[in-house]
Design a protein around this motif. Structure first.
Motif, short mmCIF file in Angstrom:
data_model
loop_
_atom_site.label_atom_id
_atom_site.label_comp_id
_atom_site.label_asym_id
_atom_site.label_seq_id
_atom_site.Cartn_x
_atom_site.Cartn_y
_atom_site.Cartn_z
N ILE A 55 -61.44 -33.51 -29.86
CA ILE A 55 -61.47 -32.87 -28.54
C ILE A 55 -62.73 -32.03 -28.40
O ILE A 55 -63.42 -32.07 -27.37
N LEU B 159 -52.80 -32.62 -21.97
CA LEU B 159 -52.27 -33.44 -23.06
C LEU B 159 -51.12 -34.27 -22.50
O LEU B 159 -50.06 -33.72 -22.16
N SER B 160 -51.32 -35.57 -22.37
CA SER B 160 -50.34 -36.45 -21.76
C SER B 160 -49.66 -37.30 -22.82
O SER B 160 -50.31 -38.04 -23.56
N TYR B 161 -48.34 -37.20 -22.90
CA TYR B 161 -47.52 -37.96 -23.86
C TYR B 161 -46.69 -38.99 -23.11
O TYR B 161 -46.36 -38.81 -21.94
N CYS C 175 -43.39 -33.14 -29.45
CA CYS C 175 -44.58 -33.10 -28.59
C CYS C 175 -45.00 -31.65 -28.31
O CYS C 175 -46.20 -31.33 -28.32
N THR D 189 -48.59 -29.88 -29.21
CA THR D 189 -49.33 -29.19 -28.16
C THR D 189 -49.63 -27.76 -28.55
O THR D 189 -50.76 -27.26 -28.38
N ILE E 123 -52.38 -27.67 -31.25
CA ILE E 123 -53.70 -28.00 -30.70
C ILE E 123 -54.22 -26.83 -29.87
O ILE E 123 -55.38 -26.42 -30.00
N LYS E 124 -53.36 -26.30 -29.00
CA LYS E 124 -53.77 -25.20 -28.13
C LYS E 124 -54.19 -23.99 -28.96
O LYS E 124 -55.20 -23.32 -28.65
N VAL F 263 -54.67 -25.16 -21.17
CA VAL F 263 -54.11 -26.36 -21.81
C VAL F 263 -52.74 -26.64 -21.22
O VAL F 263 -51.87 -25.77 -21.20
N MET G 8 -49.41 -29.65 -20.74
CA MET G 8 -48.72 -30.78 -21.37
C MET G 8 -47.89 -31.51 -20.32
O MET G 8 -47.16 -30.88 -19.54
N CYS H 21 -54.41 -38.23 -24.86
CA CYS H 21 -53.02 -38.65 -25.08
C CYS H 21 -52.71 -38.59 -26.57
O CYS H 21 -52.85 -39.60 -27.28
N PRO H 22 -52.28 -37.43 -27.08
CA PRO H 22 -52.12 -37.25 -28.53
C PRO H 22 -51.03 -38.11 -29.16
O PRO H 22 -51.02 -38.29 -30.38
#
Length: 323
Positions: free
Chosen positions: A173, A187-189, A208, A212, A215-216, A228, A230, A264-265
């Motif tokens: 990222i 962040l799209s799951y 998820c 998130t 990562i954040k 950030v 989700m 998209c993690p």
């Protein structure tokens, strides 16, 4: 006698060709799985083959054709690249690639590993779900149920909070944000039906949220002004799915003239849900609604970061060697 170990890398699956016939075959196999759609077969199969596939086949075929890579699907292309790199890295360790649905098949991969005492199954689903991880393990157990002496299977639960995974994503990222910092990192799951979360139960949303959060926590050290968010994508049917919906959020952000970068993690490698749904359909939705700028960060794919992550997952699964 020393125990013989093998590794099985599993992903969801893909059509073998970007043709209506191949896509119909793949969708039929995928959507017949009760872990994916848990309606009674007598009710669901007529709907699937009489309504769902005929209605969606034309535009799904067009979507696959738009993203086809090196005469195969991106999902298979990148999974094969990862698999080959692991074979080079572990020349003495039997390692196979398989898809839960489609080719290369789970059965053929298991047949090639049947002489192993233990098979370590690395499912490329970072966040556990009954619709993906459990579906793969159930199918494996079913396929070997009649074997006289099946191997022991060591299943990786998931790697939603694995430090190698989080660090790889944060570094990936950062490589994009340092060139073009947006207002929002989205962040799209992949979404799942809320009924699965409640009645199975399925810990997917919690996993998820954990990814998130991690990562954040790390990325905002470098970009303290970054917001950030989700969301969940790929909603299907009329039932209630996990929220908020990616397309709805992007539409609202666009009306506020915000700039957005999407990653998209939950997807280890790029596929139709990322390359078409996000980078084509949702990009168009966002720009047409007045969004300032839209960027998509590709999945880790066969990036060295992903190779190191996969090697770490394999090393953590294998028994520790004595000093």
């Amino acid at each position: 006698m020393a125990q013989k170990h093998g590794v099985l890398i599993v992903n969801l699956g893909t059509p073998s060709e970007a043709t209506p016939a191949a896509i119909k075959h793949y969708l039929g196999e995928f959507l017949r799985d009760r872990q994916v759609v848990d309606l009674p077969p007598l009710l669901w199969l007529p709907i699937l083959y009489g309504i769902v596939i005929p209605k969606r086949l034309k535009y799904i075929t067009e979507h696959y054709q738009a993203i086809w890579l090196n005469n195969q699907s991106p999902l298979l292309f990148y999974c094969e690249q990862l698999w080959h790199k692991m074979q080079v890295r572990y020349p003495d360790l039997p390692c196979e690639l398989a898809m839960t649905y489609g080719e290369p098949s789970l059965l053929s991969a298991l047949e090639r590993l049947k002489n192993c005492d233990t098979i370590h199954v690395i499912s490329l689903y970072p966040q556990y779900s009954t619709t993906t991880t459990l579906a793969a393990s159930k199918k494996i157990n079913q396929l070997v149920s009649n074997w006289p002496q099946p191997p022991i299977f060591n299943y990786l639960y998931d790697y939603a909070d694995n430090p190698h995974y989080i660090d790889a994503l944060v570094y990936h990222i950062d490589q994009h944000l340092c060139l073009n910092q947006p207002d929002i990192l989205l962040l799209s799951y992949h979404g799942i039906p809320m009924s699965y979360v409640k009645k199975r139960p399925d810990e997917y949303v919690t996993r998820c949220e954990l990814t998130t959060h991690l990562i954040k926590q790390k990325i905002t050290r470098y970009y303290p002004q970054l917001e950030v968010m989700m969301t969940f994508q790929s909603r299907f049917g009329k039932g209630k799915w996990t929220e908020p919906n990616t397309s709805d959020v992007l539409f609202e952000l666009a009306k506020k003239e915000r700039s957005v970068t999407v990653i998209c993690p939950g997807f280890a490698v790029d596929c139709i849900e990322t390359l078409h749904e996000i980078d084509i359909e949702n990009r168009e939705l966002f720009i047409n609604a007045g969004g300032k700028s839209f960027n998509y960060i590709p999945a880790l794919n066969d990036n060295p970061l992903q190779c190191e992550l996969l090697a770490a997952l394999i090393n953590e699964s294998l028994p520790k060697q004595p000093n």
